[in-house]
Design a protein around this motif. Structure first.
Motif, PDB file in Angstrom:
ATOM      1  N   LEU A 195       2.650   2.867  -2.931  1.00 47.27           N
ATOM      2  CA  LEU A 195       1.733   2.586  -2.007  1.00 47.27           C
ATOM      3  C   LEU A 195       2.719   1.733  -0.837  1.00 47.27           C
ATOM      4  O   LEU A 195       2.387   2.231   0.510  1.00 47.27           O
ATOM      5  N   ALA A 196       3.761   0.959  -1.273  1.00 45.97           N
ATOM      6  CA  ALA A 196       4.692   0.164  -0.516  1.00 45.97           C
ATOM      7  C   ALA A 196       5.683   1.425   0.014  1.00 45.97           C
ATOM      8  O   ALA A 196       6.015   1.356   1.634  1.00 45.97           O
ATOM      9  N   ALA A 197       5.885   2.347   0.046  1.00 47.27           N
ATOM     10  CA  ALA A 197       6.069   3.800  -0.120  1.00 47.27           C
ATOM     11  C   ALA A 197       5.614   4.390   1.518  1.00 47.27           C
ATOM     12  O   ALA A 197       6.666   4.438   2.317  1.00 47.27           O
ATOM     13  N   ALA A 198       4.427   4.488   1.151  1.00 48.02           N
ATOM     14  CA  ALA A 198       3.897   5.180   2.048  1.00 48.02           C
ATOM     15  C   ALA A 198       3.420   4.402   3.004  1.00 48.02           C
ATOM     16  O   ALA A 198       3.823   4.707   4.149  1.00 48.02           O
ATOM     17  N   VAL A 199       3.435   2.891   3.180  1.00 48.46           N
ATOM     18  CA  VAL A 199       2.626   2.184   4.362  1.00 48.46           C
ATOM     19  C   VAL A 199       4.008   1.694   4.897  1.00 48.46           C
ATOM     20  O   VAL A 199       4.102   2.149   6.238  1.00 48.46           O
ATOM     21  N   CYS A 200       5.277   2.321   4.442  1.00 48.10           N
ATOM     22  CA  CYS A 200       6.776   1.747   4.970  1.00 48.10           C
ATOM     23  C   CYS A 200       6.567   2.747   6.094  1.00 48.10           C
ATOM     24  O   CYS A 200       7.138   2.723   6.967  1.00 48.10           O
ATOM     25  N   GLU A 201       6.255   4.519   4.971  1.00 45.95           N
ATOM     26  CA  GLU A 201       6.342   5.103   6.599  1.00 45.95           C
ATOM     27  C   GLU A 201       5.590   5.511   7.366  1.00 45.95           C
ATOM     28  O   GLU A 201       5.991   5.941   7.985  1.00 45.95           O
ATOM     29  N   ARG A 202       4.175   5.403   6.851  1.00 44.87           N
ATOM     30  CA  ARG A 202       3.494   5.160   8.240  1.00 44.87           C
ATOM     31  C   ARG A 202       3.531   4.483   9.020  1.00 44.87           C
ATOM     32  O   ARG A 202       3.195   5.160  10.098  1.00 44.87           O
ATOM     33  N   VAL A 203       3.864   3.270   8.694  1.00 46.92           N
ATOM     34  CA  VAL A 203       4.202   2.381   9.862  1.00 46.92           C
ATOM     35  C   VAL A 203       4.989   2.125  10.806  1.00 46.92           C
ATOM     36  O   VAL A 203       4.907   2.937  12.165  1.00 46.92           O
ATOM     37  N   ARG A 204       6.013   2.885  10.472  1.00 52.85           N
ATOM     38  CA  ARG A 204       7.181   3.731  11.169  1.00 52.85           C
ATOM     39  C   ARG A 204       6.974   5.037  12.236  1.00 52.85           C
ATOM     40  O   ARG A 204       6.982   4.591  13.196  1.00 52.85           O
ATOM     41  N   GLU A 207       1.556   5.495  12.594  1.00 49.28           N
ATOM     42  CA  GLU A 207       0.304   6.643  12.880  1.00 49.28           C
ATOM     43  C   GLU A 207      -0.777   5.481  11.832  1.00 49.28           C
ATOM     44  O   GLU A 207      -0.659   4.345  11.297  1.00 49.28           O
ATOM     45  N   PRO A 208      -2.488   5.222  13.416  1.00 46.70           N
ATOM     46  CA  PRO A 208      -3.526   4.219  12.510  1.00 46.70           C
ATOM     47  C   PRO A 208      -4.239   4.144  11.406  1.00 46.70           C
ATOM     48  O   PRO A 208      -3.460   5.145  10.649  1.00 46.70           O
ATOM     49  N   LEU A 209      -4.009   2.964  10.196  1.00 46.46           N
ATOM     50  CA  LEU A 209      -4.189   3.225   9.208  1.00 46.46           C
ATOM     51  C   LEU A 209      -5.541   2.245   8.283  1.00 46.46           C
ATOM     52  O   LEU A 209      -6.133   1.371   9.816  1.00 46.46           O
ATOM     53  N   VAL A 210      -5.749   2.748   7.271  1.00 46.61           N
ATOM     54  CA  VAL A 210      -7.072   1.810   6.866  1.00 46.61           C
ATOM     55  C   VAL A 210      -6.933   1.305   5.585  1.00 46.61           C
ATOM     56  O   VAL A 210      -6.186   1.999   5.056  1.00 46.61           O
ATOM     57  N   VAL A 211      -7.103   0.381   4.960  1.00 43.25           N
ATOM     58  CA  VAL A 211      -7.351  -0.774   3.623  1.00 43.25           C
ATOM     59  C   VAL A 211      -8.131  -0.885   3.849  1.00 43.25           C
ATOM     60  O   VAL A 211      -9.162  -1.352   4.585  1.00 43.25           O
ATOM     61  N   GLN A 234       4.654  -5.806   6.163  1.00 44.58           N
ATOM     62  CA  GLN A 234       3.999  -7.146   5.709  1.00 44.58           C
ATOM     63  C   GLN A 234       2.506  -6.925   5.683  1.00 44.58           C
ATOM     64  O   GLN A 234       1.711  -7.899   5.053  1.00 44.58           O
ATOM     65  N   SER A 235       1.677  -7.069   7.474  1.00 44.58           N
ATOM     66  CA  SER A 235       0.177  -7.246   7.586  1.00 44.58           C
ATOM     67  C   SER A 235      -0.179  -6.408   6.923  1.00 44.58           C
ATOM     68  O   SER A 235      -1.392  -6.414   6.298  1.00 44.58           O
ATOM     69  N   VAL A 236       0.148  -4.708   7.169  1.00 44.75           N
ATOM     70  CA  VAL A 236      -0.638  -3.791   5.464  1.00 44.75           C
ATOM     71  C   VAL A 236      -0.691  -3.849   4.685  1.00 44.75           C
ATOM     72  O   VAL A 236      -1.344  -4.107   3.501  1.00 44.75           O
ATOM     73  N   LEU A 237       0.592  -4.337   3.802  1.00 49.26           N
ATOM     74  CA  LEU A 237       0.668  -5.114   2.678  1.00 49.26           C
ATOM     75  C   LEU A 237       0.034  -6.209   2.345  1.00 49.26           C
ATOM     76  O   LEU A 237      -0.694  -5.510   0.733  1.00 49.26           O
ATOM     77  N   ASP A 238      -0.202  -7.167   3.163  1.00 48.47           N
ATOM     78  CA  ASP A 238      -0.949  -8.460   2.746  1.00 48.47           C
ATOM     79  C   ASP A 238      -2.659  -8.045   2.771  1.00 48.47           C
ATOM     80  O   ASP A 238      -3.442  -8.659   2.233  1.00 48.47           O
ATOM     81  N   ALA A 239      -2.770  -6.788   3.397  1.00 45.70           N
ATOM     82  CA  ALA A 239      -4.325  -6.671   3.641  1.00 45.70           C
ATOM     83  C   ALA A 239      -4.989  -5.528   2.315  1.00 45.70           C
ATOM     84  O   ALA A 239      -5.937  -5.577   1.452  1.00 45.70           O
TER      85      ALA A 239
END
Length: 442
Positions: A195-204, A207-211, A234-239
């Motif tokens: 999941l952390a890898a997916a967050v890294c890729e999508r943030v780079r 892409e708009p995301l939802v958690v 990090q904000s996405v991972l904190d969520a």
């Protein structure tokens, strides 16, 4: 164009059978206590007065403005409140008739307490909310795990795809992680890494995301990142960390099934919002979400998640804008719905014109494959990238809760369908599509 269609009545050859199944008089022969009678000088199918559109809110089109002909999904029907209730009755009958020959999952067989309750529903004003609460209470008695997947935002994606030969109907999940308070679960550790890898890729990618919580409901603890590159990974991972352990007091009122879902979090793409992700109104920051209610494998109606009191979608895909002044429309002490933006109504109607037939077919196929007596399929609409996608499934959930005429009819149809399965012989034939005003789904 401009003509108002007469509401179809029960087929003469089946009127007696249908009335026996419903324990109701024919729709045209009785005045239901919750249906407002038309004024003496009002034609039976008079069109509601058009609402002012200068503020950008939805209104009923004038006859010459209608872009869709009769019977076409997405057409806004200029009919009276009373006529609308007759059409709701007709659509509910499809579910009742289907019940008698429906291949029901064993976990959906009604508990003895519920069967007794169904007899009460048929003879009083207990609505869908009462029905739902009764079933939720029983779920804590039986604690049957076989249908927990319907409330699990991870499991339902793969199971539903299996019903369609691998075709994925849900919005995709980029990554998920289950709760591991001990920190010793190797599978959860692997999920966190992926999941952390997916967050890294999508943030780079920007892409708009939802958690959201895997185990959640009622849009609680959902984090939206319209511009994730501005806030960082990090904000996405904190969520994600907050969603994994999320809890809300409203979940105590949900079924045992939902509370049996493993705690966890999921990462998904953000579906395009109704108006803007920055709108001051939180309702308008959400996607257009159409709740499609299925009874015994048949579609009986649909409403919007954010504006259930504003409009109703019939089985045919046609739309009715509720007359807010109609007597008996809403529960006591419930205010009228805020207007739906005109742009959102246009998007909804366009999506219905293009996709309703497939959405309805898929929703009904899902319910039949799973053997469900009822299921609400929540469709996200209006995103040109993703097209119509299932946001989630809901079993033992709400539907048009504050619209009292619909809530009463849905509860009665559900109860009557079950009782007809248990007590009545099946009918020799089912309603033919050619005998209704809607196009057949083939």
């Amino acid at each position: 164009p401009g003509s108002v269609r007469a509401v179809p009545l029960l087929w003469a050859s089946r009127a007696c059978a249908l009335c026996t199944v419903f324990a109701w008089a024919p729709a045209h022969a009785m005045q239901r206590p919750w249906a407002a009678a038309p004024a003496e000088d009002e034609p039976h199918d008079s069109a509601p007065a058009a609402a002012a559109s200068s503020s950008g809110t939805a209104r009923v089109p004038e006859p010459g403005e209608r872009s869709s002909g009769p019977g076409v999904p997405g057409a806004v029907l200029p009919i009276s409140f009373e006529s609308t209730l007759l059409l709701v009755d007709r659509d509910m009958q499809y579910g009742v008739l289907a019940a008698q020959r429906f291949d029901l999952h064993e976990a959906c067989e009604p508990h003895a307490d519920l069967v007794d309750y169904f007899n009460e529903v048929r003879n009083n004003r207990k609505d869908w909310n009462c029905n739902m609460n009764m079933r939720i209470g029983i779920s804590y008695k039986v604690k049957d795990p076989r249908l927990v997947w319907l409330d699990d935002k991870v499991l339902q994606v793969g199971i539903v795809a299996g019903f369609f030969g691998g075709r994925e109907l849900h919005l995709p999940i980029y990554g998920h992680v289950r709760c591991d308070e001990s920190g010793e679960d190797p599978e959860a550790a692997s999920q966190r890494t992926a999941l952390a890898a997916a967050v890294c890729e999508r943030v780079r990618m920007g892409e708009p995301l939802v958690v959201k919580p895997r185990h959640g409901s009622n849009s609680k603890h959902v984090s939206v990142f319209a511009r994730p590159h501005e806030v960082g990974e990090q904000s996405v991972l904190d969520a994600v960390g907050l969603a994994v352990l999320a809890w809300d007091k409203s979940w105590k009122k949900e079924s045992w099934n939902q509370n049996a879902v493993p705690k966890g979090a999921i990462l998904q793409p953000m579906y395009i919002p109704m108006i803007s992700p920055d709108d001051d109104n939180p309702r308008l920051r959400r996607p257009i979400e159409l709740k499609v209610q299925i009874l015994f494998g048949e579609t009986v109606g649909a409403c919007l998640n954010t504006h259930p009191q504003f409009l109703y979608v019939f089985r045919s895909g046609e739309v009715y804008l509720w007359e807010q002044s109609s007597q008996g429309l809403l529960r006591r002490h419930h205010g009228h719905s805020e207007p739906l933006p005109e742009a959102a109504l246009e998007t909804l109607c366009a999506a219905l014109r293009e996709h309703w037939v497939q959405m309805r077919r898929d929703s009904e196929h899902l319910a039949r494959c799973a053997g469900l007596d009822e299921i609400r399929v929540d469709w996200l609409l209006g995103d040109p990238r993703w097209g119509p996608r299932i946001g989630e499934l809901t079993y033992m959930g709400t539907f048009a809760l504050d619209v009292l005429p619909v809530s009463l009819r849905l509860a009665r149809a559900f109860a009557t369908g079950h009782l007809s399965r248990l007590r009545a012989p099946p009918p020799s034939t089912a309603p033919l599509a050619s005998e209704s005003r809607e196009a057949p789904l083939v």
